[in-house]
Design an enzyme around this catalytic site. Structure first.
Site, PDB file in Angstrom:
ATOM      1  N   ARG A   1       0.836  -1.204   0.000  1.00  0.00           N
ATOM      2  CA  ARG A   1       0.000   0.000   0.000  1.00  0.00           C
ATOM      3  C   ARG A   1       0.877   1.264   0.000  1.00  0.00           C
ATOM      4  NH1 ARG A   1      -0.350   4.616   2.661  1.00  0.00           N
ATOM      5  NH2 ARG A   1       0.075   3.516   4.602  1.00  0.00           N
ATOM      6  N   ASP A   2       1.651   1.485   1.051  1.00  0.00           N
ATOM      7  CA  ASP A   2       2.426   2.732   1.149  1.00  0.00           C
ATOM      8  C   ASP A   2       3.527   2.727   0.086  1.00  0.00           C
ATOM      9  OD1 ASP A   2       3.084   5.187   2.149  1.00  0.00           O
ATOM     10  OD2 ASP A   2       3.468   4.529   4.187  1.00  0.00           O
TER      11      ASP A   2
ATOM     12  N   HIS B   1       5.345   4.405  12.640  1.00  0.00           N
ATOM     13  CA  HIS B   1       5.353   4.339  11.172  1.00  0.00           C
ATOM     14  C   HIS B   1       6.379   5.358  10.676  1.00  0.00           C
ATOM     15  CE1 HIS B   1       3.086   3.938   7.239  1.00  0.00           C
ATOM     16  NE2 HIS B   1       3.617   5.134   7.046  1.00  0.00           N
TER      17      HIS B   1
ATOM     18  N   HIS C   1       9.080   6.876   8.051  1.00  0.00           N
ATOM     19  CA  HIS C   1       9.676   6.963   6.711  1.00  0.00           C
ATOM     20  C   HIS C   1      11.159   7.284   6.929  1.00  0.00           C
ATOM     21  CE1 HIS C   1       6.176   6.659   3.962  1.00  0.00           C
ATOM     22  NE2 HIS C   1       5.535   6.874   5.098  1.00  0.00           N
TER      23      HIS C   1
ATOM     24  N   CYS D   1       4.695   9.213  -0.130  1.00  0.00           N
ATOM     25  CA  CYS D   1       3.292   9.622  -0.069  1.00  0.00           C
ATOM     26  C   CYS D   1       3.046  10.557  -1.238  1.00  0.00           C
ATOM     27  CB  CYS D   1       2.975  10.323   1.245  1.00  0.00           C
ATOM     28  SG  CYS D   1       1.267  10.911   1.298  1.00  0.00           S
TER      29      CYS D   1
ATOM     30  N   ASN E   1       9.436   3.970   3.300  1.00  0.00           N
ATOM     31  CA  ASN E   1       9.311   3.616   4.718  1.00  0.00           C
ATOM     32  C   ASN E   1      10.594   2.942   5.183  1.00  0.00           C
ATOM     33  OD1 ASN E   1       6.491   3.249   3.394  1.00  0.00           O
ATOM     34  ND2 ASN E   1       6.074   3.555   5.557  1.00  0.00           N
TER      35      ASN E   1
HETATM   36  P1  HMG Z   1     -13.351  14.403  -2.081  1.00  0.00           P
HETATM   37  O1  HMG Z   1     -13.134  14.839  -3.495  1.00  0.00           O
HETATM   38  O2  HMG Z   1     -13.505  15.480  -1.043  1.00  0.00           O
HETATM   39  O3  HMG Z   1     -14.581  13.394  -2.018  1.00  0.00           O
HETATM   40  O4  HMG Z   1     -12.161  13.468  -1.665  1.00  0.00           O
HETATM   41  P2  HMG Z   1     -16.123  13.626  -1.906  1.00  0.00           P
HETATM   42  O5  HMG Z   1     -16.566  12.994  -0.642  1.00  0.00           O
HETATM   43  O6  HMG Z   1     -16.449  15.082  -2.136  1.00  0.00           O
HETATM   44  O7  HMG Z   1     -16.681  12.781  -3.140  1.00  0.00           O
HETATM   45  C1  HMG Z   1     -16.428  13.186  -4.495  1.00  0.00           C
HETATM   46  C2  HMG Z   1     -16.684  12.015  -5.430  1.00  0.00           C
HETATM   47  O8  HMG Z   1     -15.699  11.007  -5.188  1.00  0.00           O
HETATM   48  C3  HMG Z   1     -18.021  11.324  -5.252  1.00  0.00           C
HETATM   49  O9  HMG Z   1     -18.421  10.896  -6.565  1.00  0.00           O
HETATM   50  C4  HMG Z   1     -17.714  10.133  -4.427  1.00  0.00           C
HETATM   51  O10 HMG Z   1     -18.608   9.031  -4.615  1.00  0.00           O
HETATM   52  C5  HMG Z   1     -16.334   9.751  -4.926  1.00  0.00           C
HETATM   53  P3  HMG Z   1     -19.656  11.592  -7.339  1.00  0.00           P
HETATM   54  O11 HMG Z   1     -20.799  11.408  -6.392  1.00  0.00           O
HETATM   55  O12 HMG Z   1     -19.216  13.001  -7.469  1.00  0.00           O
HETATM   56  O13 HMG Z   1     -19.687  10.824  -8.601  1.00  0.00           O
HETATM   57  N1  HMG Z   1     -15.605   9.081  -3.860  1.00  0.00           N
HETATM   58  C6  HMG Z   1     -15.044   7.856  -3.940  1.00  0.00           C
HETATM   59  N2  HMG Z   1     -14.958   6.957  -4.930  1.00  0.00           N
HETATM   60  C7  HMG Z   1     -14.336   5.790  -4.649  1.00  0.00           C
HETATM   61  N3  HMG Z   1     -13.799   5.492  -3.444  1.00  0.00           N
HETATM   62  C8  HMG Z   1     -13.847   6.371  -2.432  1.00  0.00           C
HETATM   63  C9  HMG Z   1     -14.480   7.605  -2.687  1.00  0.00           C
HETATM   64  N4  HMG Z   1     -14.690   8.677  -1.900  1.00  0.00           N
HETATM   65  C10 HMG Z   1     -15.368   9.554  -2.628  1.00  0.00           C
HETATM   66  N5  HMG Z   1     -13.327   6.070  -1.247  1.00  0.00           N
HETATM   67  C11 HMG Z   1     -11.213  11.681  -0.357  1.00  0.00           C
HETATM   68  C12 HMG Z   1     -12.057  12.948  -0.349  1.00  0.00           C
HETATM   69  C13 HMG Z   1     -10.934  11.329   1.089  1.00  0.00           C
HETATM   70  C14 HMG Z   1     -12.020  10.590  -1.018  1.00  0.00           C
HETATM   71  C15 HMG Z   1      -9.917  11.949  -1.146  1.00  0.00           C
HETATM   72  O14 HMG Z   1      -9.298  13.057  -0.596  1.00  0.00           O
HETATM   73  C16 HMG Z   1      -8.971  10.778  -1.143  1.00  0.00           C
HETATM   74  O15 HMG Z   1      -9.260   9.756  -1.752  1.00  0.00           O
HETATM   75  N6  HMG Z   1      -7.810  10.915  -0.441  1.00  0.00           N
HETATM   76  C17 HMG Z   1      -6.875   9.820  -0.304  1.00  0.00           C
HETATM   77  C18 HMG Z   1      -5.460  10.312  -0.363  1.00  0.00           C
HETATM   78  C19 HMG Z   1      -4.520   9.152  -0.130  1.00  0.00           C
HETATM   79  O16 HMG Z   1      -4.851   7.992  -0.362  1.00  0.00           O
HETATM   80  N7  HMG Z   1      -3.293   9.469   0.339  1.00  0.00           N
HETATM   81  C20 HMG Z   1      -2.286   8.460   0.603  1.00  0.00           C
HETATM   82  C21 HMG Z   1      -2.563   7.628   1.810  1.00  0.00           C
HETATM   83  S1  HMG Z   1      -2.189   8.451   3.335  1.00  0.00           S
HETATM   84  C22 HMG Z   1      -0.505   8.097   3.613  1.00  0.00           C
HETATM   85  O17 HMG Z   1       0.161   7.597   2.744  1.00  0.00           O
HETATM   86  C23 HMG Z   1       0.063   8.380   4.984  1.00  0.00           C
HETATM   87  C24 HMG Z   1       0.298   7.102   5.817  1.00  0.00           C
HETATM   88  O18 HMG Z   1       1.183   6.209   5.164  1.00  0.00           O
HETATM   89  C25 HMG Z   1       0.873   7.473   7.188  1.00  0.00           C
HETATM   90  C26 HMG Z   1       2.111   8.399   7.114  1.00  0.00           C
HETATM   91  O19 HMG Z   1       3.111   8.039   6.439  1.00  0.00           O
HETATM   92  O20 HMG Z   1       2.053   9.447   7.744  1.00  0.00           O
HETATM   93  C27 HMG Z   1      -1.036   6.350   6.068  1.00  0.00           C
HETATM   94 MG    MG Z   2       3.340   6.327   5.205  1.00  0.00          MG
END
Ligand code: HMG
Ligand code: MG
Length: 311
Positions: A24-25, A217, A219, A250, A259
């Site tokens: 995933r990450d 966690h 990096h 990320c 990581n």
């Molecule tokens: P948004 O644009 O604000 O979403 O995104 P919304 O709620 O306004 O919805 C807009 C449209 O998207 C809608 O469709 C939803 O159905 C669709 P419409 O009705 O307009 O046709 N939608 C989705 N479709 C599929 N799957 C979903 C989904 N959600 C909404 N889940 C949202 C908000 C949270 C979805 C967006 O910002 C997002 O997907 N962010 C994810 C970013 C991400 O994955 N980042 C990497 C992971 S975090 C990380 O790596 C850190 C970590 O490792 C820890 C660390 O290292 O610190 C964990």
């Molecule tokens: Mg991470």
């Protein structure tokens, strides 16, 4: 050498659970989309190497992270090994519905210690993201799922700079209060150092959150991940996140690199006599294979060292 000499040190746990985040990450940050069959084989090989918690993918918006847009296809294809948990990242109810449809049993929500990263990563304020997570955690718990929470930018933020410890504890406690079982403290951009880790864990302790409810966690951007892990173990942490081969980053924080490499962690723990259940040779072979698939060498020092042994 194929293994370190076993020389234990006082004050460390007997056993550490490695929470593997490479699929995933790691893969969320690849510029090219990795074929789903390669991802499935990666998951299978990680389980064979003895990893028992393997974060498989995420159910986020596919436009936000196109690298993991094949989450459904991957979970339908992969043979889940007995005794292995395959958590997935879920930000909202739409993501939870998608995960439940695939029979997922473990999810992770992911919040931020800072406002800027909450907006960049989740398109919401910190308050808005807690509101988004609340029904996810409630419904997931009702359905009997295990729920972990991540908190990003615990040690520094590329836009906001240093992050006050009280702010990290406050935002982390809010995620736990939603009903999450475990909080993983993310050093998203790898800037933390061991004293800072000890201080943050102590501050959580003073707020009533002991090391049994926390994971780390790290990096490895600034090369501190292993030292920080040792500091965390000495403070009682027994769950450590790592990514096979050290892949990762990320997509919403360019200054994040891979990581902590699982192999580097296993080498250190094995030298310290701390059990992980992971077969290092098998894991190194997996990361060497994946490096071939990704077309570049693994950043893990242990993978590099064990791949070029003396004849
Ligand atoms: P948004 O644009 O604000 O979403 O995104 P919304 O709620 O306004 O919805 C807009 C449209 O998207 C809608 O469709 C939803 O159905 C669709 P419409 O009705 O307009 O046709 N939608 C989705 N479709 C599929 N799957 C979903 C989904 N959600 C909404 N889940 C949202 C908000 C949270 C979805 C967006 O910002 C997002 O997907 N962010 C994810 C970013 C991400 O994955 N980042 C990497 C992971 S975090 C990380 O790596 C850190 C970590 O490792 C820890 C660390 O290292 O610190 C964990
Ligand atoms: Mg991470």
């Amino acid at each position: 050498m194929r293994a370190p000499l076993n020389v234990p040190m006082e004050g460390l746990p007997e056993r550490v659970t490695i929470y593997e985040v490479g699929p995933r990450d790691g893969l969320q940050n690849e510029s090219a989309v990795v074929p789903v069959e390669v991802k499935a084989e990666f998951l299978t090989r990680l389980a064979r190497a003895g990893l028992t918690t393997i974060e498989a993918t995420s159910f986020v918006h596919p436009k936000w992270v196109p690298q993991l847009a094949d989450a459904e296809e991957l979970l339908a294809r992969v043979e889940r090994a007995p005794g292995v948990r395959y958590p997935v990242l879920v930000p909202n109810e739409r993501g939870l519905d998608r995960a439940l449809a695939l029979g997922v049993t473990d999810i992770a929500i992911f919040g931020s210690a800072t406002e800027t990263f909450a907006r960049r990563n989740l398109n919401r304020s910190v308050d808005g993201s807690i509101e988004m997570f609340a029904p996810v955690v409630a419904r997931a718990r009702e359905s009997g799922l295990a729920v972990r929470a991540y908190l990003s930018m615990c040690f520094g933020d590329p836009w906001e700079g240093p992050v006050p410890i009280e702010q990290v504890v406050r935002n982390g406690a809010r995620l736990l209060d939603l009903g999450c079982e475990q909080l993983s403290l993310g050093d998203t951009i790898g800037v933390g150092t061991p004293g800072h880790v000890a201080e943050l864990l102590a501050a959580f302790g003073r707020a009533g959150v002991g090391p049994d409810r926390l994971a780390v966690h790290f990096h490895d951007t600034y090369g501190q991940a292993l030292a920080n892990t040792l500091a965390a173990l000495r403070a009682g942490i027994t769950v450590v996140d790592a990514s096979a081969g050290g892949i990762g980053g990320c997509p919403y924080a360019k200054s994040a690199t891979g990581n902590l490499a699982t192999e580097d962690l296993v080498w250190m723990l094995s030298g310290l006599g701390v059990e992980t259940g992971v077969d290092l040779e098998s894991l190194v072979a997996t990361s060497a294979w994946l490096a071939g698939e990704l077309g570049r060498p693994s950043p893990s020092r242990v993978v590099q060292a064990m791949s070029k042994q003396e004849e």
